[in-house]
Write a protein that holds these residues in place. Structure first.
Motif, short mmCIF file in Angstrom:
data_model
loop_
_atom_site.label_atom_id
_atom_site.label_comp_id
_atom_site.label_asym_id
_atom_site.label_seq_id
_atom_site.Cartn_x
_atom_site.Cartn_y
_atom_site.Cartn_z
N GLU A 91 63.44 25.69 -34.47
CA GLU A 91 62.52 25.15 -33.47
C GLU A 91 61.20 24.73 -34.10
O GLU A 91 60.60 23.72 -33.71
N GLU A 92 60.74 25.49 -35.09
CA GLU A 92 59.48 25.13 -35.75
C GLU A 92 59.62 23.83 -36.52
O GLU A 92 58.69 23.01 -36.54
N GLN A 148 47.34 22.23 -39.26
CA GLN A 148 46.39 23.30 -38.93
C GLN A 148 45.85 23.19 -37.51
O GLN A 148 45.49 24.18 -36.89
N MET A 149 45.83 21.97 -36.96
CA MET A 149 45.28 21.76 -35.62
C MET A 149 46.13 22.40 -34.53
O MET A 149 45.62 22.74 -33.45
N GLN A 150 47.44 22.57 -34.76
CA GLN A 150 48.32 23.09 -33.71
C GLN A 150 49.07 24.35 -34.16
O GLN A 150 50.20 24.60 -33.75
N LEU A 151 48.41 25.15 -35.00
CA LEU A 151 49.03 26.40 -35.45
C LEU A 151 49.35 27.34 -34.28
O LEU A 151 50.30 28.12 -34.32
N ASN A 152 48.53 27.27 -33.24
CA ASN A 152 48.74 28.16 -32.09
C ASN A 152 50.03 27.87 -31.34
O ASN A 152 50.53 28.70 -30.57
N ILE A 185 56.74 30.51 -35.17
CA ILE A 185 56.74 31.60 -36.14
C ILE A 185 55.45 32.37 -35.99
O ILE A 185 54.37 31.86 -36.32
N LYS A 186 55.54 33.57 -35.46
CA LYS A 186 54.35 34.37 -35.17
C LYS A 186 54.48 35.75 -35.80
O LYS A 186 55.58 36.34 -35.83
#
Length: 840
Positions: A221-222, A200-204, A208-209
């Motif tokens: 890549e994700e 959750q800390m690096q969702l940005n 996948i957007k």
């Protein structure tokens, strides 16, 4: 008319190729030669190489639009053995005749040659590629897979084979992509709390957007991103296999709902498998074995030390200062486990150039901690090397050089490397053909001493500004050489202190705190013996004035006296006369090129290179360099209230020092536009502006144009400045613009070819040159940009590329304005370049 053997062979080869130009010659009845593939995407012809390369079946390779290898293959006989045997055994008299003429052994050798040559034609050539329905279906499947993986889930692919009566056929592929699927909602299902928190800390940073078109590559890549994040955040056992994606496209109106799933850690114990939550690991201790050998594995170390919480052990007496080694270690006790610390440690230890293949071992402890053992095997303290080289240039017909060297590692116990090398060369100039001259009349000897320190050697702590993660190093260097040749002869002394570091993987910074160069000309009286064109021009003016009773001037006495008389007004020439200006220009150039040079400079060099591997063909290189010279000496001169010499210049050690600012910008871009096809460009701009104690730039710091890595339609130093039709042997100036574009393609295996266009020139700007033809005067001077074009052949040996380029003068600014384009565009006036590796 007589024909020699080479002409006969050429005629036979041409005749054979013409005979083989029937491309369907070896196509069996009922089969068809594939001559063309065409892809239509949504009824539009697709020309991109990326899509066309997906086809499983491609036509025969061609060069310059012709299937040359197919033609070569067609020259071969498919059943050469049966043909030879039938001719011999069906007619015994023929065999007996040839055996009597050639002897039986020679006849057998001839038959073996025929067989071997036939096989060579087959292997060198390429068999005709026939239309194959199964391969066509495979091509359809590959097209479908490509578009499906890029979000067109409903894609439809079909094909049509168009067969002709002449045994040729083409295949057309039709792709209907329909509407793409778009990523909509994104959720997560993560079993381990610590992993969920980190995720959750690096969702940005997720690939996948919402709103993006679906692409399989985003999910790959994700996976890599999540794995890298976890393994750099203490999750020691994490791997890509723990990451899954569940996608829902049912009744979503072409939207994709994505759920990221990360399972618990899988543990195997004997025959059972169970899962437990992931835990974060920390580094408990770091042990360095500084002199490890395989035979030491069961022995106890004899010496030890501890520095910054890191333990160091040695099986003999400790030879390294603890700080020097721990400075290269990024794995720190008490910190969480991070994969990148291991990679950085490997890199830093390797760059010390002191150890063989360092080995880093992790040992898991029961209390979720890790013990790190680092095994180092030192290289030998001393190393010897020797190199030799044979060369040729426009000055010497042959040159021989050699360079022995000594390497000393860990000189002061801090993994420093001291390198000492000497070099010597001898050469034969083109004047050595004279019986009175020695054959080897060019000599040079010298020595270099370099000390490399694997950290920044500076009076204050620079860790916050340039941390060790940037792999900083310091280099001291000192060198001296003495050159005796057909020219001015020189003694050179240089010394430098440089700092190097890597802010990013693709960026290199190099800062020269100081770089001192002293050049002393030992034989300035031979100036006109080197610059013969200047000497001839000076003689022409002298003869026009009947200065020396029609005799050539002797140098240096008569030439210097004549120049002095002209510039002092002791002849009939006035400053407005062209001949006076010619003499003045010759004198200014002579003074500049024969005076001793003292250069004390500081420079910063920035390089950004996106090339990741040796085989990467799409990349960018940008280089920027700023160099400032003479400012320190200028400050000393003013503070010490030094007196200027007769030319109004300050001197240090009786030598006028140079003062200037120099800027260079260099941009290179490569695009891979197809299989073994590359389009490359280079743009260069540079200017060196003299000021203060100088009104011109030293020859060693000026720019030149032409040569194998520049404008290849001109030889080195022969182009410019500007539109000046200079006859000088070495033309140089202080401003340069250059642009090159090159299309590179493969011809056959290791043989490559290129088509290129080079443009550029040099000019004088903001210095003491006043000739309008040579000076840069704004945008209107761009009309003097020289253009060369041509082609080249290259052979790739794997470790080096041999290059042969032919450059033609396409636009020559030295000619009259209406006569510059394609004036000397022919092989007679072309420039032939031989080089190593690509020009840019």
């Amino acid at each position: 008319m007589k024909l020699n053997s080479s002409k006969i062979a050429l005629i036979l080869l041409i005749a054979g190729l013409l005979f083989s130009c029937n491309s369907v010659k070896r196509v069996p009845e009922g089969e068809h030669l594939l001559t063309k593939n065409t892809i239509f995407v949504n009824e539009k012809k697709e020309t991109s190489e990326r899509i066309n390369s997906l086809l499983y079946q491609k036509k025969n390779r061609s060069a310059l639009g012709l299937p040359i290898r197919l033609y070569i293959y067609n020259l071969a006989r498919p059943n050469i053995d049966s043909i030879l045997n039938s001719r011999l055994y069906a007619n015994p008299g023929r065999r007996e005749f040839w055996e009597s003429v050639l002897s039986k052994k020679q006849h057998q050798n001839y038959l073996q040659f025929r067989h071997g040559f036939n096989e060579w034609l087959k292997t060198t050539g390429q068999a005709p590629i026939l239309v194959n329905d199964d391969k066509t279906v495979k091509s359809e499947n590959q097209l479908m897979a490509y578009y499906f993986n890029n979000g067109w889930f409903d894609v439809e692919v079909s094909s049509e084979t168009k067969k002709q009566e002449d045994k040729k056929a083409s295949v057309e592929y039709y792709v209907n992509t329909k509407e793409p699927y778009i990523i909509d909602s994104i959720s997560s299902k993560i079993q381990s709390p610590v992993v969920d928190s980190l995720f959750q800390m690096q969702l940005n940073k997720s690939y996948i957007k919402k709103g993006r078109r679906y692409r399989t590559a985003y999910f790959e890549e994700e996976k890599r991103r999540i794995t890298e994040q976890m393994r750099n955040s203490g999750i020691y056992h994490f791997g890509e296999d723990y990451v899954f994606f569940e996608m829902d496209t049912v009744n979503t109106n072409k939207n994709v709902n994505v759920e990221v799933q990360i399972s618990n850690r899988q543990v195997r114990k004997q025959d059972s498998v169970y899962r437990i939550p992931f835990q974060s690991y920390k580094i408990k201790e770091v042990n360095i074995y500084t002199d490890f050998q395989f035979e030491h594995q069961n022995n106890q170390p004899k010496d030890s030390a501890t520095y910054n919480g890191i333990n160091l052990y040695s099986y003999e007496k400790m030879r390294f200062r603890p700080r020097a080694l721990t400075n290269a270690i990024f794995i720190t006790p008490g910190m969480v486990y991070r994969d990148k610390d291991r990679s950085n440690t490997y890199r830093h230890l390797t760059e010390l150039r002191t150890f063989k293949y360092p080995n880093i071992e992790y040992i898991e402890n029961p209390d979720t901690t890790i013990t790190t053992n680092i095994y180092l095997t030192p290289k030998k303290k001393f190393g010897l090397n020797l190199s030799a080289e044979v060369s040729q240039s426009n000055i010497q017909t042959i040159g021989l050089s050699f360079s022995p060297g000594l390497v000393m590692r860990n000189v002061f116990g801090g993994a420093e490397t001291l390198e000492f090398s000497a070099f010597g060369s001898i050469g034969s100039s083109k004047d050595a053909a004279n019986d009175e001259d020695r054959f080897f009349d060019i000599t040079e000897v010298g020595a270099n001493l370099n000390l490399t320190i694997p950290r920044l050697f500076f009076p204050i702590n620079t860790e916050k500004l340039i941390p060790k993660s940037m792999f900083p190093s310091t280099r001291f260097s000192i060198a001296s050489s003495s050159q005796t040749n057909i020219g001015l002869d020189k003694q050179t002394f240089t010394s430098a202190l440089s700092y190097k570091w890597f802010p990013r993987n693709i960026v290199t910074n190099l800062f020269d705190l100081y770089n001192v160069q002293y050049v002393r000309n030992l034989n300035p009286d031979n100036y006109f013996g080197v610059y013969t064109n200047s000497y001839e021009s000076l003689n022409d003016v002298s003869n026009n004035l009947n200065y020396n009773n029609g005799e050539d001037l002797e140098y240096p006495n008569q030439t210097d006296a004549f120049i002095n008389d002209v510039l002092s007004g002791n002849t009939s020439l006035t400053p407005n006369d062209n001949d006076y200006q010619t003499v003045s220009a010759i004198n200014e150039r002579k003074i500049r090129l024969t005076e001793n040079n003292l250069i004390f400079s500081t420079s910063f060099n920035y390089v950004k290179n996106t090339k990741e591997t040796l085989y990467d063909e799409t990349f960018t290189i940008f280089r920027y360099k700023l160099e400032l010279a003479g400012n320190t000496f200028s400050l000393i001169s003013r503070l010490a209230d030094l007196k200027k010499n007769s030319n109004g210049r300050y001197e240090i050690f009786n030598v006028p020092y140079s003062q200037y600012a120099k800027v260079e910008l260099d941009f290179i871009k490569h695009w891979e536009i197809g299989r073994r096809k590359v389009f490359a460009i280079r743009t260069f701009a540079g200017i060196a502006v003299p000021y203060g104690n100088s009104n011109s730039i030293p020859f060693s710091k000026s720019f030149y144009a032409g040569g194998t890595n520049d404008n290849r339609a001109w030889t080195a130093y022969s182009l410019g400045p500007g539109s000046l039709d200079s006859n000088e042997e070495f033309n140089e100036a202080n401003l340069k613009l250059a642009f090159s574009a090159e299309y590179r393609f493969n011809v056959y295996e290791g043989i490559n070819a290129a088509l290129f266009v080079d443009a550029g020139n040099i000019w004088n700007a903001l210095d003491n040159v006043e000739d309008d033809r040579a000076t840069f005067d704004g945008l209107k001077s761009l009309k003097d940009v020289a253009v060369g074009s041509g082609f080249g052949i290259r052979y790739d040996f794997g470790f080096v590329v041999a290059r042969f380029d032919i450059g033609f003068k396409t636009y020559d600014p030295s000619l009259s304005t209406n006569n510059r384009w394609f004036k000397d565009y022919n092989f007679q006036n072309a420039v032939y370049n031989i080089g190593i590796n690509y020009p840019f």
